[in-house]
Design a protein around this motif. Sequence first.
Motif, mmCIF file in Angstrom:
data_model
loop_
_atom_site.group_PDB
_atom_site.id
_atom_site.type_symbol
_atom_site.label_atom_id
_atom_site.label_comp_id
_atom_site.label_asym_id
_atom_site.label_seq_id
_atom_site.Cartn_x
_atom_site.Cartn_y
_atom_site.Cartn_z
ATOM 1 N N ASN A 2 0.822 -1.184 0.000
ATOM 2 C CA ASN A 2 0.000 0.000 0.000
ATOM 3 C C ASN A 2 0.868 1.251 0.000
ATOM 4 N N LYS A 3 0.460 2.224 -0.791
ATOM 5 C CA LYS A 3 1.193 3.483 -0.847
ATOM 6 C C LYS A 3 0.843 4.347 0.352
ATOM 7 N N ARG A 4 1.870 4.927 0.977
ATOM 8 C CA ARG A 4 1.619 5.768 2.144
ATOM 9 C C ARG A 4 0.923 7.055 1.731
ATOM 10 N N LEU A 5 0.064 7.566 2.629
ATOM 11 C CA LEU A 5 -0.584 8.846 2.392
ATOM 12 C C LEU A 5 0.381 9.978 2.766
ATOM 13 N N LEU A 6 0.464 10.996 1.956
ATOM 14 C CA LEU A 6 1.275 12.164 2.280
ATOM 15 C C LEU A 6 0.477 13.107 3.165
ATOM 16 N N LEU A 7 1.184 13.871 3.998
ATOM 17 C CA LEU A 7 0.504 14.851 4.844
ATOM 18 C C LEU A 7 0.144 16.079 4.032
ATOM 19 N N SER A 8 -0.912 16.740 4.446
ATOM 20 C CA SER A 8 -1.306 17.983 3.792
ATOM 21 C C SER A 8 -0.365 19.110 4.217
ATOM 22 N N LYS A 9 -0.404 20.196 3.481
ATOM 23 C CA LYS A 9 0.422 21.366 3.809
ATOM 24 C C LYS A 9 0.112 21.860 5.217
ATOM 25 N N GLU A 10 -1.181 21.874 5.577
ATOM 26 C CA GLU A 10 -1.583 22.348 6.909
ATOM 27 C C GLU A 10 -1.028 21.433 8.003
ATOM 28 N N GLN A 11 -1.066 20.120 7.759
ATOM 29 C CA GLN A 11 -0.521 19.183 8.746
ATOM 30 C C GLN A 11 0.981 19.372 8.921
ATOM 31 N N LEU A 12 1.696 19.555 7.819
ATOM 32 C CA LEU A 12 3.144 19.761 7.886
ATOM 33 C C LEU A 12 3.479 21.028 8.653
ATOM 34 N N GLU A 13 2.734 22.095 8.402
ATOM 35 C CA GLU A 13 2.972 23.356 9.114
ATOM 36 C C GLU A 13 2.721 23.195 10.605
ATOM 37 N N GLU A 14 1.670 22.451 10.960
ATOM 38 C CA GLU A 14 1.362 22.224 12.368
ATOM 39 C C GLU A 14 2.492 21.442 13.054
ATOM 40 N N ILE A 15 3.011 20.436 12.369
ATOM 41 C CA ILE A 15 4.100 19.635 12.934
ATOM 42 C C ILE A 15 5.360 20.473 13.107
ATOM 43 N N LEU A 16 5.687 21.286 12.110
ATOM 44 C CA LEU A 16 6.891 22.114 12.189
ATOM 45 C C LEU A 16 6.785 23.127 13.322
ATOM 46 N N GLU A 17 5.615 23.717 13.515
ATOM 47 C CA GLU A 17 5.425 24.661 14.616
ATOM 48 C C GLU A 17 5.590 23.966 15.961
ATOM 49 N N THR A 18 5.066 22.751 16.062
ATOM 50 C CA THR A 18 5.195 21.992 17.311
ATOM 51 C C THR A 18 6.656 21.599 17.547
ATOM 52 N N LEU A 19 7.372 21.261 16.472
ATOM 53 C CA LEU A 19 8.796 20.942 16.586
ATOM 54 C C LEU A 19 9.573 22.093 17.205
ATOM 55 N N LYS A 20 9.236 23.327 16.818
ATOM 56 C CA LYS A 20 9.960 24.496 17.317
ATOM 57 C C LYS A 20 9.745 24.711 18.811
ATOM 58 N N SER A 21 8.587 24.305 19.304
ATOM 59 C CA SER A 21 8.245 24.615 20.690
ATOM 60 C C SER A 21 8.574 23.505 21.684
ATOM 61 N N LEU A 31 8.024 13.676 16.383
ATOM 62 C CA LEU A 31 7.532 14.667 15.415
ATOM 63 C C LEU A 31 8.382 14.653 14.150
ATOM 64 N N GLN A 32 9.695 14.488 14.336
ATOM 65 C CA GLN A 32 10.598 14.410 13.185
ATOM 66 C C GLN A 32 10.250 13.201 12.315
ATOM 67 N N VAL A 33 9.991 12.073 12.950
ATOM 68 C CA VAL A 33 9.627 10.860 12.211
ATOM 69 C C VAL A 33 8.352 11.085 11.406
ATOM 70 N N ILE A 34 7.338 11.683 12.043
ATOM 71 C CA ILE A 34 6.060 11.903 11.349
ATOM 72 C C ILE A 34 6.253 12.808 10.142
ATOM 73 N N HIS A 35 7.029 13.856 10.313
ATOM 74 C CA HIS A 35 7.263 14.792 9.205
ATOM 75 C C HIS A 35 7.978 14.090 8.051
ATOM 76 N N LEU A 36 9.023 13.342 8.362
ATOM 77 C CA LEU A 36 9.790 12.679 7.310
ATOM 78 C C LEU A 36 8.975 11.571 6.633
ATOM 79 N N TYR A 37 8.314 10.763 7.465
ATOM 80 C CA TYR A 37 7.528 9.655 6.925
ATOM 81 C C TYR A 37 6.354 10.185 6.103
ATOM 82 N N GLY A 38 5.736 11.259 6.599
ATOM 83 C CA GLY A 38 4.577 11.825 5.920
ATOM 84 C C GLY A 38 4.898 12.511 4.616
ATOM 85 N N THR A 39 6.155 12.868 4.417
ATOM 86 C CA THR A 39 6.567 13.462 3.140
ATOM 87 C C THR A 39 7.153 12.413 2.203
#
Length: 348
Positions: A2-21, A31-39
């Motif tokens: 099965n092909k993995r689903l990519l994250l939406s732009k909004e989801q990626l932005e939310e993850i990156l903001e959470t990474l900063k904090s 969070l790093q894993v989710i961002h990399l896996y989701g892309t």
Amino acid sequence: MNKRLLLSKEQLEEILETLKSTKVIREYKRLQVIHLYGTNMPVEEIMQLTQLKRSAIRDIYRRYQVGGLSRIPDAERSGRPSRLTQEQVSELRDIILNKTPADVGFATHFNWTAGIAAEYINKTYGYHYSIKGVTLIFKRMNLSFTRPTYTLAKADPQKQEQFQEDFKTVKKLEDGEIQHVLFCDESMIRDYQAIAATWFERGKQKIIKTYGKHRGIKLVGCLDYEYGTVFCEEHETYDAKVFLGFLKNVVSKFKGKILLVLDNARIHHAKLLQPFLNQNKDRLEFMYLPPYSPNLNLIEGLWKWLKERVVNNVFYNKTHEIHSNVHAFLDNIAKQPDVVINRLCLTL
């Protein structure tokens, strides 16, 4: 497969903001894993970057798909209720924040660790806590294990506050009566400065060779608050004659009315300067910092930046090597005034 689903732009932005904090390493890695896996980064590459197993990576991403970011932190563990009363907890917090272990009976210990705190709790309140137990108590107290910073004990907060108020008035004069506000200082750039953390092979320590001799160069410089321009000169010594020559070059380099912000070093008050200042009173004015206030001199940030880039974790064998790298750094930031302003000039 099965092909993995990519994250939406909004989801990626939310993850990156959470990474900063986030300040929790475990949460950051997830969070790093989710961002990399989701892309759609290959799992093998994620494994190499994060040092996690394939199953752990997929489990983290699966949990995110089910529950979103709420599934990233570890679930709170209730554990055993604290045996300390609320009054004792408050008293302990005050001790940790305002006293050293030596102040409360631990001779030669001046830094709180969880182990020493556990001994103190046992001695004072009669309760035995493990190291982990103490760290949980500290977490509930909103304490964290952080590196302190220095401040000069003789600094006068009222005078510092007054300087900042006066400087607000100065800023309003820029592009009018005053064209340049320059923060000025001297610094010794040594061939050894500090050992700083750096990336290196796990389980090993980087070795920095030294030569048993100490060399350095002396700089006199100024930082333009408005334009991010840095002007530095190298000299053999610091004295009033050298500083007078520096002032002459500053007046030649910067056009219009100049306000020079500087500390109260003896050479900055030397009688030798007075004839030149009288001759150039329409061009040059001094604004002295409060005593013991290097934190208000913005060029101090430049010296720290320079040493981080050029001196930390390096030991130079020849003085000309220090000279070459220092001036390469200064030449480089001269091409990036916006970076200089953003890093150094926005704190006042």
